[in-house]
Design a protein around this motif. Sequence first.
Motif, PDB file in Angstrom:
ATOM      1  N   LEU A 120       0.860  -1.184   0.000  1.00  0.00           N
ATOM      2  CA  LEU A 120       0.000   0.000   0.000  1.00  0.00           C
ATOM      3  C   LEU A 120       0.893   1.228   0.000  1.00  0.00           C
ATOM      4  N   ASN A 121       0.792   2.017  -1.039  1.00  0.00           N
ATOM      5  CA  ASN A 121       1.635   3.210  -1.184  1.00  0.00           C
ATOM      6  C   ASN A 121       3.112   2.838  -1.052  1.00  0.00           C
ATOM      7  N   LYS A 122       3.445   1.708  -1.687  1.00  0.00           N
ATOM      8  CA  LYS A 122       4.822   1.193  -1.748  1.00  0.00           C
ATOM      9  C   LYS A 122       5.332   0.628  -0.417  1.00  0.00           C
ATOM     10  N   LYS A 123       4.432   0.440   0.554  1.00  0.00           N
ATOM     11  CA  LYS A 123       4.799  -0.172   1.828  1.00  0.00           C
ATOM     12  C   LYS A 123       4.123  -1.538   1.931  1.00  0.00           C
ATOM     13  N   THR A 124       4.873  -2.544   2.314  1.00  0.00           N
ATOM     14  CA  THR A 124       4.360  -3.904   2.359  1.00  0.00           C
ATOM     15  C   THR A 124       3.204  -4.050   3.353  1.00  0.00           C
ATOM     16  N   VAL A 125       2.166  -4.758   2.910  1.00  0.00           N
ATOM     17  CA  VAL A 125       1.015  -5.054   3.759  1.00  0.00           C
ATOM     18  C   VAL A 125       1.132  -6.517   4.206  1.00  0.00           C
ATOM     19  N   PRO A 126       1.039  -6.783   5.504  1.00  0.00           N
ATOM     20  CA  PRO A 126       1.108  -8.168   5.978  1.00  0.00           C
ATOM     21  C   PRO A 126       0.060  -9.035   5.272  1.00  0.00           C
ATOM     22  N   PHE A 127       0.515 -10.124   4.670  1.00  0.00           N
ATOM     23  CA  PHE A 127      -0.407 -10.968   3.907  1.00  0.00           C
ATOM     24  C   PHE A 127       0.078 -12.416   3.932  1.00  0.00           C
ATOM     25  N   THR A 128      -0.786 -13.286   4.400  1.00  0.00           N
ATOM     26  CA  THR A 128      -0.453 -14.719   4.456  1.00  0.00           C
ATOM     27  C   THR A 128      -1.427 -15.556   3.644  1.00  0.00           C
ATOM     28  N   GLY A 129      -2.227 -14.886   2.840  1.00  0.00           N
ATOM     29  CA  GLY A 129      -3.188 -15.601   2.010  1.00  0.00           C
ATOM     30  C   GLY A 129      -4.615 -15.281   2.395  1.00  0.00           C
ATOM     31  N   ALA A 130      -5.521 -15.500   1.448  1.00  0.00           N
ATOM     32  CA  ALA A 130      -6.951 -15.281   1.683  1.00  0.00           C
ATOM     33  C   ALA A 130      -7.711 -16.470   1.106  1.00  0.00           C
ATOM     34  N   LYS A 131      -8.691 -16.958   1.844  1.00  0.00           N
ATOM     35  CA  LYS A 131      -9.389 -18.166   1.418  1.00  0.00           C
ATOM     36  C   LYS A 131     -10.329 -17.946   0.240  1.00  0.00           C
ATOM     37  N   ASP A 132     -10.829 -16.689   0.081  1.00  0.00           N
ATOM     38  CA  ASP A 132     -11.725 -16.413  -1.041  1.00  0.00           C
ATOM     39  C   ASP A 132     -11.647 -14.940  -1.429  1.00  0.00           C
ATOM     40  N   LEU A 133     -12.431 -14.565  -2.431  1.00  0.00           N
ATOM     41  CA  LEU A 133     -12.401 -13.198  -2.957  1.00  0.00           C
ATOM     42  C   LEU A 133     -12.781 -12.179  -1.893  1.00  0.00           C
ATOM     43  N   ASP A 134     -13.832 -12.468  -1.129  1.00  0.00           N
ATOM     44  CA  ASP A 134     -14.278 -11.527  -0.101  1.00  0.00           C
ATOM     45  C   ASP A 134     -13.210 -11.316   0.962  1.00  0.00           C
ATOM     46  N   ALA A 135     -12.530 -12.398   1.345  1.00  0.00           N
ATOM     47  CA  ALA A 135     -11.474 -12.277   2.353  1.00  0.00           C
ATOM     48  C   ALA A 135     -10.330 -11.426   1.821  1.00  0.00           C
ATOM     49  N   LEU A 136      -9.972 -11.616   0.563  1.00  0.00           N
ATOM     50  CA  LEU A 136      -8.920 -10.817  -0.066  1.00  0.00           C
ATOM     51  C   LEU A 136      -9.329  -9.346  -0.124  1.00  0.00           C
ATOM     52  N   ALA A 137     -10.578  -9.104  -0.493  1.00  0.00           N
ATOM     53  CA  ALA A 137     -11.086  -7.729  -0.588  1.00  0.00           C
ATOM     54  C   ALA A 137     -11.058  -7.044   0.768  1.00  0.00           C
ATOM     55  N   LYS A 138     -11.394  -7.769   1.826  1.00  0.00           N
ATOM     56  CA  LYS A 138     -11.400  -7.188   3.174  1.00  0.00           C
ATOM     57  C   LYS A 138      -9.986  -6.825   3.622  1.00  0.00           C
ATOM     58  N   ILE A 139      -9.018  -7.637   3.240  1.00  0.00           N
ATOM     59  CA  ILE A 139      -7.628  -7.338   3.595  1.00  0.00           C
ATOM     60  C   ILE A 139      -7.184  -6.040   2.922  1.00  0.00           C
ATOM     61  N   ILE A 140      -7.491  -5.920   1.632  1.00  0.00           N
ATOM     62  CA  ILE A 140      -7.103  -4.722   0.879  1.00  0.00           C
ATOM     63  C   ILE A 140      -7.856  -3.492   1.375  1.00  0.00           C
ATOM     64  N   ALA A 141      -9.173  -3.628   1.565  1.00  0.00           N
ATOM     65  CA  ALA A 141      -9.984  -2.499   2.030  1.00  0.00           C
ATOM     66  C   ALA A 141      -9.572  -2.082   3.433  1.00  0.00           C
TER      67      ALA A 141
END
Length: 211
Positions: free
Chosen positions: A85-106
């Motif tokens: 996000l804005n060139k800074k790493t966002v902690p991410f270990t995976g998302a089980k589905d599209l909604d979970a991925l969207a919630k992480i980004i949002a």
Amino acid sequence: MPANLFSKNGQTYHVLDFNNLNEKGLEPLKKAVTKAGAEIVKVVPAGTARKKDGVRIRTFALKALDEQEVSVQVNDSGDISSISLNKKTVPFTGAKDLDALAKIIAGAISSNAQAFAKSLARKLAKAGRVETPRQKSGLKSNAQRLAEQNGRIDAAKQKIASAQAVTLKRGNDLQVKRARAEALKNQLRAEQAQGRKLKTEFETLKREVAA
């Protein structure tokens, strides 16, 4: 956007279509992130694939309404290797589905929104500029949209009023013309009656003279 099962830990992770990291292919993700609370106004499609540690990767970006930008790096297997996000790493270990991925980004966008706005305001102040982030990006605030909408409504009302005025004038002109026509018709009838009367008197006078 299917899901992929990684055999190493037996967990199911959401993956993306490596060959369709474009506006159309990423539309579901864009909508999901917006629904999750961070409005996405633009998708920057992934460019040509490049290799990193022997793995082909592509990176696309999502631009939020407040100008924050999320970059997502995708491996050729379709799994997401990193999010920033804005060139800074966002902690991410995976998302089980599209909604979970969207919630992480949002969630990342929303939690950083206030700090980002303050940082951007400081940069604008230093540059001697007064535009808000939305104005700078060419986007419009809700207040601006409402004002423009009200302006369009007022313009439409004026057009309607003008059309009604024209219609009324035409109606009045038509009534005047009809009244004039009726008056001429009555005048003609009167003159015709007078003509018949004069003709009768003439015929009577003619007979009297002949007698």
